[in-house]
Design a protein around this motif. Structure first.
Motif, PDB file in Angstrom:
ATOM      1  N   ARG A  56       0.859  -1.185   0.000  1.00 54.32           N
ATOM      2  CA  ARG A  56       0.000   0.000   0.000  1.00 54.32           C
ATOM      3  C   ARG A  56       0.893   1.232   0.000  1.00 54.32           C
ATOM      4  NH1 ARG A  56      -5.599   0.811   0.805  1.00 54.32           N
ATOM      5  NH2 ARG A  56      -5.435  -1.241  -0.096  1.00 54.32           N
ATOM      6  N   LEU A  57       0.680   2.117  -0.955  1.00 54.41           N
ATOM      7  CA  LEU A  57       1.531   3.303  -1.040  1.00 54.41           C
ATOM      8  C   LEU A  57       0.969   4.429  -0.176  1.00 54.41           C
ATOM      9  CD1 LEU A  57       2.247   3.275  -4.871  1.00 54.41           C
ATOM     10  CD2 LEU A  57       3.553   2.205  -3.024  1.00 54.41           C
ATOM     11  N   ASP A  58       1.769   5.446   0.011  1.00 56.32           N
ATOM     12  CA  ASP A  58       1.363   6.566   0.870  1.00 56.32           C
ATOM     13  C   ASP A  58       0.081   7.233   0.374  1.00 56.32           C
ATOM     14  OD1 ASP A  58       3.452   6.072   2.453  1.00 56.32           O
ATOM     15  OD2 ASP A  58       4.763   7.635   1.621  1.00 56.32           O
ATOM     16  N   ASP A  59      -0.086   7.276  -0.959  1.00 54.04           N
ATOM     17  CA  ASP A  59      -1.275   7.947  -1.485  1.00 54.04           C
ATOM     18  C   ASP A  59      -2.493   7.032  -1.501  1.00 54.04           C
ATOM     19  OD1 ASP A  59      -0.738   6.210  -3.494  1.00 54.04           O
ATOM     20  OD2 ASP A  59      -0.265   7.709  -5.014  1.00 54.04           O
ATOM     21  N   GLY A  60      -2.368   5.851  -0.913  1.00 49.95           N
ATOM     22  CA  GLY A  60      -3.509   4.956  -0.810  1.00 49.95           C
ATOM     23  C   GLY A  60      -3.613   3.963  -1.953  1.00 49.95           C
ATOM     24  N   ALA A  61      -2.812   4.155  -2.982  1.00 49.34           N
ATOM     25  CA  ALA A  61      -2.858   3.218  -4.110  1.00 49.34           C
ATOM     26  C   ALA A  61      -2.204   1.894  -3.700  1.00 49.34           C
ATOM     27  CB  ALA A  61      -2.132   3.808  -5.308  1.00 49.34           C
ATOM     28  N   ASP A  62      -2.621   0.844  -4.373  1.00 47.87           N
ATOM     29  CA  ASP A  62      -2.108  -0.482  -4.080  1.00 47.87           C
ATOM     30  C   ASP A  62      -1.188  -0.911  -5.218  1.00 47.87           C
ATOM     31  OD1 ASP A  62      -2.184  -2.872  -2.414  1.00 47.87           O
ATOM     32  OD2 ASP A  62      -3.131  -3.801  -4.156  1.00 47.87           O
ATOM     33  N   LEU A  63       0.026  -1.270  -4.893  1.00 45.01           N
ATOM     34  CA  LEU A  63       1.002  -1.686  -5.900  1.00 45.01           C
ATOM     35  C   LEU A  63       1.235  -3.191  -5.761  1.00 45.01           C
ATOM     36  CD1 LEU A  63       3.306  -1.076  -7.988  1.00 45.01           C
ATOM     37  CD2 LEU A  63       4.795  -0.713  -6.011  1.00 45.01           C
ATOM     38  N   ALA A  64       1.045  -3.935  -6.843  1.00 46.36           N
ATOM     39  CA  ALA A  64       1.249  -5.381  -6.808  1.00 46.36           C
ATOM     40  C   ALA A  64       2.204  -5.772  -7.930  1.00 46.36           C
ATOM     41  CB  ALA A  64      -0.078  -6.116  -6.972  1.00 46.36           C
ATOM     42  N   LEU A  65       3.283  -6.436  -7.578  1.00 49.02           N
ATOM     43  CA  LEU A  65       4.261  -6.837  -8.576  1.00 49.02           C
ATOM     44  C   LEU A  65       3.854  -8.163  -9.198  1.00 49.02           C
ATOM     45  CD1 LEU A  65       6.817  -5.213  -9.241  1.00 49.02           C
ATOM     46  CD2 LEU A  65       5.766  -4.609  -7.091  1.00 49.02           C
ATOM     47  N   VAL A  66       3.882  -8.228 -10.517  1.00 50.45           N
ATOM     48  CA  VAL A  66       3.421  -9.419 -11.223  1.00 50.45           C
ATOM     49  C   VAL A  66       4.583 -10.307 -11.643  1.00 50.45           C
ATOM     50  CG1 VAL A  66       2.210 -10.245 -13.270  1.00 50.45           C
ATOM     51  CG2 VAL A  66       1.348  -8.262 -12.036  1.00 50.45           C
TER      52      VAL A  66
ATOM     53  N   ARG B  97       9.766  -4.755 -15.244  1.00 49.58           N
ATOM     54  CA  ARG B  97       8.852  -5.330 -14.272  1.00 49.58           C
ATOM     55  C   ARG B  97       7.418  -5.036 -14.673  1.00 49.58           C
ATOM     56  NH1 ARG B  97      10.312  -5.708  -8.307  1.00 49.58           N
ATOM     57  NH2 ARG B  97       9.593  -7.788  -8.877  1.00 49.58           N
ATOM     58  N   GLU B  98       6.631  -6.081 -14.576  1.00 47.39           N
ATOM     59  CA  GLU B  98       5.215  -5.924 -14.838  1.00 47.39           C
ATOM     60  C   GLU B  98       4.528  -5.787 -13.489  1.00 47.39           C
ATOM     61  OE1 GLU B  98       3.609  -9.186 -16.998  1.00 47.39           O
ATOM     62  OE2 GLU B  98       1.556  -8.601 -16.520  1.00 47.39           O
ATOM     63  N   TYR B  99       3.637  -4.820 -13.379  1.00 42.20           N
ATOM     64  CA  TYR B  99       2.985  -4.617 -12.088  1.00 42.20           C
ATOM     65  C   TYR B  99       1.586  -4.090 -12.275  1.00 42.20           C
ATOM     66  CZ  TYR B  99       4.186   0.305 -12.848  1.00 42.20           C
ATOM     67  OH  TYR B  99       4.299   1.556 -13.384  1.00 42.20           O
ATOM     68  N   GLU B 100       0.857  -4.118 -11.197  1.00 43.17           N
ATOM     69  CA  GLU B 100      -0.519  -3.661 -11.235  1.00 43.17           C
ATOM     70  C   GLU B 100      -0.691  -2.581 -10.181  1.00 43.17           C
ATOM     71  OE1 GLU B 100      -3.869  -6.686 -12.312  1.00 43.17           O
ATOM     72  OE2 GLU B 100      -3.729  -6.468 -10.157  1.00 43.17           O
ATOM     73  N   MET B 101      -1.359  -1.498 -10.562  1.00 42.36           N
ATOM     74  CA  MET B 101      -1.611  -0.402  -9.637  1.00 42.36           C
ATOM     75  C   MET B 101      -3.117  -0.263  -9.485  1.00 42.36           C
ATOM     76  SD  MET B 101       0.925   1.644  -8.538  1.00 42.36           S
ATOM     77  CE  MET B 101       0.017   3.172  -8.401  1.00 42.36           C
ATOM     78  N   THR B 102      -3.595  -0.217  -8.273  1.00 42.43           N
ATOM     79  CA  THR B 102      -5.021   0.011  -8.075  1.00 42.43           C
ATOM     80  C   THR B 102      -5.210   1.218  -7.175  1.00 42.43           C
ATOM     81  OG1 THR B 102      -5.198  -2.385  -8.044  1.00 42.43           O
ATOM     82  CG2 THR B 102      -7.181  -1.148  -7.529  1.00 42.43           C
ATOM     83  N   ALA B 103      -5.969   2.175  -7.654  1.00 46.13           N
ATOM     84  CA  ALA B 103      -6.282   3.357  -6.848  1.00 46.13           C
ATOM     85  C   ALA B 103      -7.787   3.526  -6.848  1.00 46.13           C
ATOM     86  CB  ALA B 103      -5.603   4.592  -7.422  1.00 46.13           C
TER      87      ALA B 103
ATOM     88  N   ASP C 109      -9.787   5.990  -7.020  1.00 45.73           N
ATOM     89  CA  ASP C 109     -10.460   6.886  -7.957  1.00 45.73           C
ATOM     90  C   ASP C 109     -10.153   6.604  -9.426  1.00 45.73           C
ATOM     91  OD1 ASP C 109      -7.891   7.554  -7.538  1.00 45.73           O
ATOM     92  OD2 ASP C 109      -8.210   9.715  -7.379  1.00 45.73           O
ATOM     93  N   SER C 110      -8.965   6.090  -9.706  1.00 43.26           N
ATOM     94  CA  SER C 110      -8.627   5.953 -11.126  1.00 43.26           C
ATOM     95  C   SER C 110      -8.695   4.519 -11.627  1.00 43.26           C
ATOM     96  CB  SER C 110      -7.240   6.537 -11.387  1.00 43.26           C
ATOM     97  OG  SER C 110      -6.302   5.947 -10.537  1.00 43.26           O
ATOM     98  N   GLY C 111      -9.054   3.592 -10.764  1.00 43.35           N
ATOM     99  CA  GLY C 111      -9.203   2.229 -11.246  1.00 43.35           C
ATOM    100  C   GLY C 111      -7.900   1.451 -11.231  1.00 43.35           C
ATOM    101  N   ARG C 112      -7.819   0.460 -12.099  1.00 45.90           N
ATOM    102  CA  ARG C 112      -6.669  -0.429 -12.072  1.00 45.90           C
ATOM    103  C   ARG C 112      -5.872  -0.348 -13.367  1.00 45.90           C
ATOM    104  NH1 ARG C 112      -8.082  -6.280 -10.423  1.00 45.90           N
ATOM    105  NH2 ARG C 112      -8.403  -5.095  -8.519  1.00 45.90           N
ATOM    106  N   TYR C 113      -4.564  -0.366 -13.220  1.00 48.20           N
ATOM    107  CA  TYR C 113      -3.677  -0.339 -14.374  1.00 48.20           C
ATOM    108  C   TYR C 113      -2.734  -1.519 -14.322  1.00 48.20           C
ATOM    109  CZ  TYR C 113      -5.214   4.286 -15.559  1.00 48.20           C
ATOM    110  OH  TYR C 113      -5.978   5.339 -15.948  1.00 48.20           O
ATOM    111  N   LEU C 114      -2.518  -2.097 -15.477  1.00 42.90           N
ATOM    112  CA  LEU C 114      -1.502  -3.110 -15.632  1.00 42.90           C
ATOM    113  C   LEU C 114      -0.377  -2.407 -16.386  1.00 42.90           C
ATOM    114  CD1 LEU C 114      -1.150  -6.135 -15.069  1.00 42.90           C
ATOM    115  CD2 LEU C 114      -2.115  -6.592 -17.318  1.00 42.90           C
ATOM    116  N   ALA C 115       0.812  -2.447 -15.837  1.00 42.14           N
ATOM    117  CA  ALA C 115       1.861  -1.641 -16.444  1.00 42.14           C
ATOM    118  C   ALA C 115       3.184  -2.391 -16.511  1.00 42.14           C
ATOM    119  CB  ALA C 115       2.043  -0.348 -15.643  1.00 42.14           C
TER     120      ALA C 115
END
Lengths: 173, 262
Positions: free
Chosen positions: B163-173, B185-191, B193-199
């Motif tokens: 869990r990041l300081d801004d409340g977003a959730d970072l998950a390493l894939v 690195r492939e990872y997923e960010m979930t916040a 307000d902005s939804g989920r990103y695969l990056a």
């Protein structure tokens, strides 16, 4: 300009049933297997030039598919498990052929196969279904031949007990 | 005389036991029903597994076969017949890396572009001079990633989340190296307000650069990246990525990043 090597396409299409069967045993779901096969074919076509003539085409394709599958597994690890066993069992039940008992035995065998750890199941499939030698399977998976044999023996012991055949679990040494 | 291990009995059933041991086993087998039963169990398991596999492998669906044949035809005849209309919101993000085998890759990227366009917003670091698009929380659009995300990319193993300081959730894939050996690195960010990103971010010039970011879900927590993961797979194929790094390889690579020499 990006032409495939001669015969590449035909070999790929001819090998689809094997590729798909291998994918089904890896993902335990026909739908996901089809997606995986398609991705593997895309990648194989894109990397056709990297296939060395004279080496095993089947092992090359299996390796591509397996790498994709491993990528997906690692992704699932973060996303939580997706359980497909149920839809696979539905699949099994639709086969109209064969005596009921034989089907039940195969169904029991399949349940046993599904319960195996992934690394045992893939060795089992390569050797018992795709007829790879221990050495070829070891080479494809990048593991020692001794590891192939121990995984394979454990997998088959588990299947045998699942089927109520004498369970060859104990070493005699 | 040495007894026989399960592995040897199995190898015998498979015709793979070395000749000397096979001969020795043949000699004792008639007087050892226990060994004979186990050899038989191994032989039976092979037969049953093979039959079970034949049973589950229904014929290749016509649609799958047709798609593969189409891909083959496309590759064989070059890009002119792909019939894919270029889409202007997708930029060939991997182009700068494809010099050696450009023609093949570009055909590939065209196909990729079509699939990408159907699903998502693509926000790759290099070419997003595009201002005006709201950056999703935690993903820096242009250039290097900073703060908690960058830190997480350098430290977390695949499968871990934070869990990041801004409340977003970072998950390493997963981690991998692209065709040029660059650690990505492939990872997923979930916040919220902005939804989920695969990056996908890669380590370049001493920092993590976003290469690809796919919007996979809007706000809620439903996991739907069937198309997203396929796209990332396609992306990885296009940049020549190898299979995901194994945990030990990954940990080694990350140590080098932290030490400043990946």
């Amino acid at each position: 300009m990006s032409e495939l090597p001669p015969g590449f396409g035909d070999r790929l299409v001819a090998f689809l049933p094997n590729l798909r069967r291998y994918a089904i045993t890896l993902c335990r779901s026909a739908d996901r297997a089809d997606d995986l096969v398609q991705l593997a074919c895309e990648r194989a076509i894109a990397n056709a030039a990297s296939f060395e003539p004279g080496s095993r085409f089947d092992a090359w394709l299996f390796r591509i598919l397996r790498n994709l599958w491993i990528d997906q597994l690692r992704r699932q690890k973060t996303a939580g498990p997706a359980d497909d066993i149920a839809d696979h069992e539905a699949n099994l039940g639709t086969d109209p052929r064969g005596a009921v008992e034989a089907r039940m035995m195969l169904s029991a065998a399949w349940q046993g196969i599904e319960r195996l750890p992934d690394e045992q199941r893939e060795v089992l499939m390569l050797v018992c279904v795709e007829e790879f030698s221990y050495r070829d399977a070891a080479e494809m998976l990048g593991i020692p031949i001794g590891t192939v044999m121990s995984r394979l023996a454990r997998a088959r012991s588990a299947i045998a007990s699942q089927l109520g055949i004498e369970s060859p679990t104990k070493r005699s040494g | 005389m040495a007894e026989f291990t399960d592995e040897e009995l199995m190898a015998f059933a498979d015709g793979e036991l070395e000749p000397a041991r096979a001969d020795a086993l043949r000699v004792v087998l008639p007087t050892r029903p226990d060994l004979a039963r186990r050899v038989d169990a191994f032989a039976t398991s092979r037969r049953v597994v093979s039959e079970a596999a034949a049973e589950i492998a229904t014929p290749v669906p016509a649609a799958l076969r047709a798609r593969v044949e189409e891909m083959i035809a496309r590759a064989g005849t070059g890009p002119a017949e792909t019939g894919i209309v270029p889409v202007d919101n997708v930029v060939p993000f991997a182009e700068r890396r494809v010099a050696p085998s450009r023609p093949r890759r570009l055909t590939w990227m065209t196909a990729l572009a079509a699939s990408v366009a159907a699903v998502l917003a693509v926000l790759a670091g290099y070419w997003t001079g595009v201002s005006g698009t709201a950056a999703p929380q935690g993903i820096v659009m242009a250039g290097a990633l900073k703060g908690g995300v960058a830190d997480g990319l350098s430290r977390l193993a695949s499968g871990e989340r934070q869990r990041l300081d801004d409340g977003a959730d970072l998950a390493l894939v997963a981690s991998f190296r692209d065709g040029g050996g660059v650690l990505c690195r492939e990872y997923e960010m979930t916040a919220a307000d902005s939804g989920r990103y695969l990056a996908v971010a890669c380590w370049r010039d001493g920092g993590w650069m976003t290469e690809l970011a796919l919007h996979t879900a809007q706000g809620d927590d439903q996991y739907v990246p069937a198309s997203g993961t396929a796209t990332v797979d396609a992306f990885l194929g296009a940049v020549g990525a190898e299979a995901a790094l194994q945990p030990d390889e990954e940990s080694k690579a990350l140590q080098s990043v932290v030490a400043g020499r990946p």
